[in-house]
Motif scaffolding. Structure first.
Motif, PDB file in Angstrom:
ATOM      1  N   ASN A   5       0.824  -1.204   0.000  1.00  0.00           N
ATOM      2  CA  ASN A   5       0.000   0.000   0.000  1.00  0.00           C
ATOM      3  C   ASN A   5       0.861   1.258   0.000  1.00  0.00           C
ATOM      4  O   ASN A   5       0.537   2.253  -0.659  1.00  0.00           O
ATOM      5  CB  ASN A   5      -0.933   0.006   1.215  1.00  0.00           C
ATOM      6  N   GLY A   9       0.968   3.879  -2.975  1.00  0.00           N
ATOM      7  CA  GLY A   9       0.689   5.269  -2.663  1.00  0.00           C
ATOM      8  C   GLY A   9       1.799   6.191  -3.123  1.00  0.00           C
ATOM      9  O   GLY A   9       1.540   7.290  -3.638  1.00  0.00           O
ATOM     10  N   ASP A  10       3.058   5.756  -2.943  1.00  0.00           N
ATOM     11  CA  ASP A  10       4.186   6.554  -3.416  1.00  0.00           C
ATOM     12  C   ASP A  10       4.151   6.715  -4.933  1.00  0.00           C
ATOM     13  O   ASP A  10       4.389   7.807  -5.456  1.00  0.00           O
ATOM     14  CB  ASP A  10       5.502   5.897  -2.995  1.00  0.00           C
ATOM     15  N   LEU A  12       1.548   6.589  -6.926  1.00  0.00           N
ATOM     16  CA  LEU A  12       0.452   7.475  -7.300  1.00  0.00           C
ATOM     17  C   LEU A  12       0.799   8.931  -7.014  1.00  0.00           C
ATOM     18  O   LEU A  12       0.493   9.824  -7.812  1.00  0.00           O
ATOM     19  CB  LEU A  12      -0.823   7.064  -6.558  1.00  0.00           C
ATOM     20  N   ASN A  13       1.449   9.199  -5.872  1.00  0.00           N
ATOM     21  CA  ASN A  13       1.839  10.567  -5.546  1.00  0.00           C
ATOM     22  C   ASN A  13       2.854  11.114  -6.545  1.00  0.00           C
ATOM     23  O   ASN A  13       2.785  12.275  -6.944  1.00  0.00           O
ATOM     24  CB  ASN A  13       2.416  10.630  -4.135  1.00  0.00           C
ATOM     25  N   VAL A  25      -8.530   8.424  -6.561  1.00  0.00           N
ATOM     26  CA  VAL A  25      -8.026   8.303  -5.190  1.00  0.00           C
ATOM     27  C   VAL A  25      -8.514   6.980  -4.624  1.00  0.00           C
ATOM     28  O   VAL A  25      -9.716   6.689  -4.647  1.00  0.00           O
ATOM     29  CB  VAL A  25      -8.515   9.474  -4.312  1.00  0.00           C
ATOM     30  N   GLU A  29      -4.939   5.045   0.309  1.00  0.00           N
ATOM     31  CA  GLU A  29      -4.064   6.209   0.330  1.00  0.00           C
ATOM     32  C   GLU A  29      -4.353   7.079   1.550  1.00  0.00           C
ATOM     33  O   GLU A  29      -5.481   7.503   1.776  1.00  0.00           O
ATOM     34  CB  GLU A  29      -4.255   7.043  -0.941  1.00  0.00           C
ATOM     35  N   ARG A  30      -3.311   7.355   2.332  1.00  0.00           N
ATOM     36  CA  ARG A  30      -3.461   8.193   3.516  1.00  0.00           C
ATOM     37  C   ARG A  30      -3.467   9.679   3.145  1.00  0.00           C
ATOM     38  O   ARG A  30      -4.235  10.457   3.698  1.00  0.00           O
ATOM     39  CB  ARG A  30      -2.332   7.909   4.505  1.00  0.00           C
ATOM     40  N   ALA A  32      -3.523  11.416  -0.330  1.00  0.00           N
ATOM     41  CA  ALA A  32      -3.558  11.212  -1.776  1.00  0.00           C
ATOM     42  C   ALA A  32      -2.938  12.365  -2.555  1.00  0.00           C
ATOM     43  O   ALA A  32      -2.375  12.142  -3.632  1.00  0.00           O
ATOM     44  CB  ALA A  32      -5.005  10.999  -2.228  1.00  0.00           C
TER      45      ALA A  32
END
Length: 269
Positions: A5, A9-10, A12-13, A25, A29-30, A32
């Protein structure tokens, strides 16, 4: 080791940072829309570059199949990349040319680089950068046909990774700006990102029987970065986001020119 995860998430960022792609989103994702931490997520830079290059390759391939000339297909392939990134690196190149060559003092150069307007040096630099990229890709089209598009993901991946070398060689040129607000990679993270970009680039070159071209082009792009870092040190005392964007453009041009030269030496497929 980060979990899946965190890695997703990295990625996507980083993709949101480098592109204008309408990414959804996800629940895991903490943060996003937070700025990426490149100390941890530098590996995602070449992956994002490969996605950008693949989108450009798709546009160029469709243009070629539609019967358009290699020159037009090359222009559309690069136009797609510019559109997807919002001219992110092109803007950095133009601002760098204006600032580094248009100001008489460090303070004035940094002031020019913050100005959203493009001056003579920036306009000329952007024009020749786009021209060289289109012509070099069109030459690869001429020699290889649509197979030349296989090179675009590797070029986009490696150029974005090596462009961060000035971060390792220079301090920030100021306390403001995007480069100053984003945690930037150290040597291990940069080596990992460059290694991933180099692998993607090498696979494409080997597939097209351009092993020497891949080696020379990658080496040339890498060797140009310390020279650009030295210029930035002398002119503004460090790096900023515009310098890094300009470095990516120079690295991409070097890769395209070296590969087109190698393809010419080898001859048509």
């Amino acid at each position: 080791m980060p979990g899946l995860n965190v890695l997703a998430g990295d990625l996507l960022n980083v993709m949101r940072f480098y592109t204008r792609l309408p990414l959804p989103v996800f629940r895991f994702e903490r943060e996003a829309h937070a700025l990426p931490d490149f100390r941890r997520a530098a590996w995602a830079i070449p992956v994002t570059g490969a996605v950008v290059g693949a989108c450009g390759a798709l546009a160029g391939g469709l243009a070629y199949l539609a019967g358009l000339s290699p020159l037009i297909a090359a222009a559309l392939a690069l136009a797609m990349q510019v559109a997807i990134t919002g001219a992110f690196h092109e803007d950095g190149l133009a601002d760098s040319c204006d600032g580094l060559f248009g100001g008489a003092s460090r303070e004035r150069r940094l002031e020019i680089m913050k100005d959203s307007r493009i001056g003579t040096f920036g306009g000329a630099g952007l024009f020749f950068a786009l021209l060289l990229r289109v012509l070099a890709l069109a030459e690869l089209f001429r020699l290889m046909g649509p197979a030349a598009l296989v090179l675009l993901p590797g070029i986009a991946a490696l150029s974005r990774a090596v462009a961060l070398m000035p971060v390792l060689l220079l301090p920030p040129a100021g306390s403001q700006g995007l480069a100053a607000s984003v945690p930037l990679p150290g040597l291990p993270a940069w080596l990992l990102a460059t290694g991933i970009g180099a692998i993607i680039h090498a696979v494409a070159c080997l597939w097209l029987d351009l092993p020497l071209g891949g080696l020379v082009s990658g080496g040339l792009a890498l060797m140009l970065m310390p020279a650009l870092a030295a210029l930035a040190r002398r002119k503004i005392g460090g790096h900023n986001g515009d310098i890094l964007g300009g470095c990516q453009q120079v690295a991409e041009i070097a890769l395209l020119l070296a590969l087109s030269s190698a393809a010419n030496w080898r001859g048509p497929l």
